[in-house]
Design a protein around this motif. Structure first.
Motif, PDB file in Angstrom:
ATOM      1  N   UNK A  45       3.168   9.274   1.203  1.00 10.08           N
ATOM      2  CA  UNK A  45       4.263   9.556   0.269  1.00 10.08           C
ATOM      3  C   UNK A  45       3.685   9.594  -1.141  1.00 10.08           C
ATOM      4  N   UNK A  46       3.982  10.687  -1.856  1.00  9.97           N
ATOM      5  CA  UNK A  46       3.509  10.837  -3.235  1.00  9.97           C
ATOM      6  C   UNK A  46       4.722  10.951  -4.144  1.00  9.97           C
ATOM      7  N   UNK A  47       4.771  10.135  -5.219  1.00  7.99           N
ATOM      8  CA  UNK A  47       5.902  10.165  -6.133  1.00  7.99           C
ATOM      9  C   UNK A  47       5.462  10.635  -7.516  1.00  7.99           C
ATOM     10  N   UNK A  68      12.464  -1.611 -10.367  1.00 12.00           N
ATOM     11  CA  UNK A  68      11.815  -2.873 -10.035  1.00 12.00           C
ATOM     12  C   UNK A  68      12.238  -3.324  -8.637  1.00 12.00           C
ATOM     13  N   UNK A  69      11.253  -3.656  -7.799  1.00 18.02           N
ATOM     14  CA  UNK A  69      11.572  -4.180  -6.474  1.00 18.02           C
ATOM     15  C   UNK A  69      11.764  -3.140  -5.399  1.00 18.02           C
ATOM     16  N   UNK A  70      11.702  -1.858  -5.772  1.00 14.83           N
ATOM     17  CA  UNK A  70      11.830  -0.790  -4.787  1.00 14.83           C
ATOM     18  C   UNK A  70      10.469  -0.539  -4.144  1.00 14.83           C
ATOM     19  N   UNK A  71      10.448  -0.057  -2.902  1.00 15.96           N
ATOM     20  CA  UNK A  71       9.168   0.226  -2.246  1.00 15.96           C
ATOM     21  C   UNK A  71       8.413   1.357  -2.927  1.00 15.96           C
ATOM     22  N   UNK A  72       9.129   2.181  -3.663  1.00 20.08           N
ATOM     23  CA  UNK A  72       8.500   3.272  -4.412  1.00 20.08           C
ATOM     24  C   UNK A  72       8.872   3.107  -5.884  1.00 20.08           C
ATOM     25  N   UNK A  73       8.539   1.935  -6.397  1.00 20.19           N
ATOM     26  CA  UNK A  73       8.939   1.558  -7.756  1.00 20.19           C
ATOM     27  C   UNK A  73       8.145   2.284  -8.829  1.00 20.19           C
ATOM     28  N   UNK A  74       6.895   2.659  -8.522  1.00 18.21           N
ATOM     29  CA  UNK A  74       6.031   3.256  -9.542  1.00 18.21           C
ATOM     30  C   UNK A  74       6.439   4.693  -9.869  1.00 18.21           C
ATOM     31  N   UNK A  75       6.259   5.063 -11.121  1.00 12.05           N
ATOM     32  CA  UNK A  75       6.594   6.431 -11.523  1.00 12.05           C
ATOM     33  C   UNK A  75       5.675   7.455 -10.874  1.00 12.05           C
ATOM     34  N   UNK A  76       4.413   7.088 -10.701  1.00  5.13           N
ATOM     35  CA  UNK A  76       3.471   8.008 -10.061  1.00  5.13           C
ATOM     36  C   UNK A  76       2.588   7.205  -9.109  1.00  5.13           C
ATOM     37  N   UNK A  89      -2.690   1.860   2.334  1.00  2.00           N
ATOM     38  CA  UNK A  89      -3.230   1.944   0.979  1.00  2.00           C
ATOM     39  C   UNK A  89      -2.155   2.430   0.016  1.00  2.00           C
ATOM     40  N   UNK A  90      -2.130   1.833  -1.160  1.00  2.00           N
ATOM     41  CA  UNK A  90      -1.213   2.306  -2.199  1.00  2.00           C
ATOM     42  C   UNK A  90      -1.972   2.473  -3.506  1.00  2.00           C
ATOM     43  N   UNK A 252      12.996  11.239 -10.226  1.00  2.54           N
ATOM     44  CA  UNK A 252      11.801  10.969  -9.432  1.00  2.54           C
ATOM     45  C   UNK A 252      11.782  11.873  -8.204  1.00  2.54           C
ATOM     46  N   UNK A 253      10.615  12.477  -7.954  1.00  2.00           N
ATOM     47  CA  UNK A 253      10.420  13.351  -6.813  1.00  2.00           C
ATOM     48  C   UNK A 253       9.475  12.675  -5.818  1.00  2.00           C
ATOM     49  N   UNK A 254       9.741  12.896  -4.559  1.00  5.13           N
ATOM     50  CA  UNK A 254       8.912  12.284  -3.527  1.00  5.13           C
ATOM     51  C   UNK A 254       8.456  13.357  -2.541  1.00  5.13           C
ATOM     52  N   UNK A 255       7.128  13.509  -2.401  1.00  7.74           N
ATOM     53  CA  UNK A 255       6.552  14.450  -1.443  1.00  7.74           C
ATOM     54  C   UNK A 255       6.094  13.658  -0.225  1.00  7.74           C
TER      55      UNK A 255
END
Length: 262
Positions: A45-47, A68-76, A89-90, A252-255
């Motif tokens: 998953x790429x955000x 904050x606290x989301x599994x995909x919290x980071x902007x990128x 890996x993250x 936010x977009x998620x590929x």
């Protein structure tokens, strides 16, 4: 009881113990905090995150958190998983003024257990890599992750993580509470019990509201999260974070890449 009888009794006990141990190991499961918990056999998953200002689409600073606290919290970020849904890996990308760097955390699994995590920062300034081990109780539940203390619920899912960080010569002690899907419900100061972050979820387990508080327990940010696009599997691929008071909307977009179906 003769020697042969003693031998067979001993063998029965050993076999029974071995089978019991095998069943216990088989019954162990990786907590959902370290799984994607999405539909389909997700490989990565790429955000990416953008802001729209004056009708112009601009990339949002990579080093900010989207939620904050989301599994995909980071902007990128980019996350990789194995075929059973475990996080391998993250990578979090940090775009500064003159160069791009990243933080990579890789996870190691042994005997159906999380064994360790390894954090390495890639930048012009050297940073010592961090290796943290997971510790377990007799019944197979995770109790520690490096210096962090972990509490499990009856389903052996992580319910709390107790941690401390040092900021400007001050020690901050926090407790994060999680739901069974591995998403953070709340974060608060473990000494004062004052709330710092509070999340609300929809029926699908997605965060739809986030409140952030200052040390005086006053709300300093209130965000509504709207999910606007989904892929064929039913996983979201676009969402908006809206702060009406600040007139601030971030997208936010998620590929999502999937393993090929056999």
């Amino acid at each position: 009881m003769n020697a042969n009888s003693c031998f067979y009794v001993l063998m029965t006990i050993l076999i029974s113990t071995s089978c019991s141990s095998a069943l216990e190991n088989k019954g162990e499961k990786i907590p959902n905090l370290f799984k994607h918990c999405m539909k389909g056999n997700v490989e990565s998953v790429y955000t990416q995150t953008y802001a729209f200002r004056n009708g112009i689409k601009e990339e949002y600073p990579k080093h900010f958190d989207f939620l904050l606290g989301d599994k995909f919290s980071e902007c990128c970020s980019r996350k990789k998983y194995d075929k059973t849904g475990n996080l391998l890996e993250e990578t979090t990308y940090h775009d500064w003024a003159t160069y791009t760097d990243s933080t990579i955390v890789s996870y190691k699994y042994e005997n159906s257990r999380l064994s360790s995590s390894f954090l390495k920062v890639h930048s012009r300034e050297y940073s010592t890599p961090t290796l943290e081990y997971f510790e377990y109780s007799v019944d197979g539940g995770i109790t520690k992750w490096g210096d962090k203390v972990i509490k499990l619920n009856e389903d052996k899912q992580i319910s709390e993580i107790h941690s401390s960080i040092r900021v400007y010569n001050f020690d901050i002690y926090r407790i994060e509470e999680f739901n069974n899907e591995g998403s953070m419900i709340a974060m608060y100061d473990s000494r004062t019990k004052k709330m710092e972050v509070l999340n609300t979820f929809d029926k699908s387990g997605n965060i739809i509201k986030q409140l952030q508080f200052n040390p005086q327990s006053l709300i300093i940010r209130s965000d509504t999260i709207i999910y606007t696009d989904f892929d064929k599997k039913g996983n979201w691929i676009q969402r908006k974070r809206i702060d009406l008071e600040r007139n601030d909307t971030i997208t936010q977009y998620r590929t999502i890449s999937y393993f090929e179906e056999q």
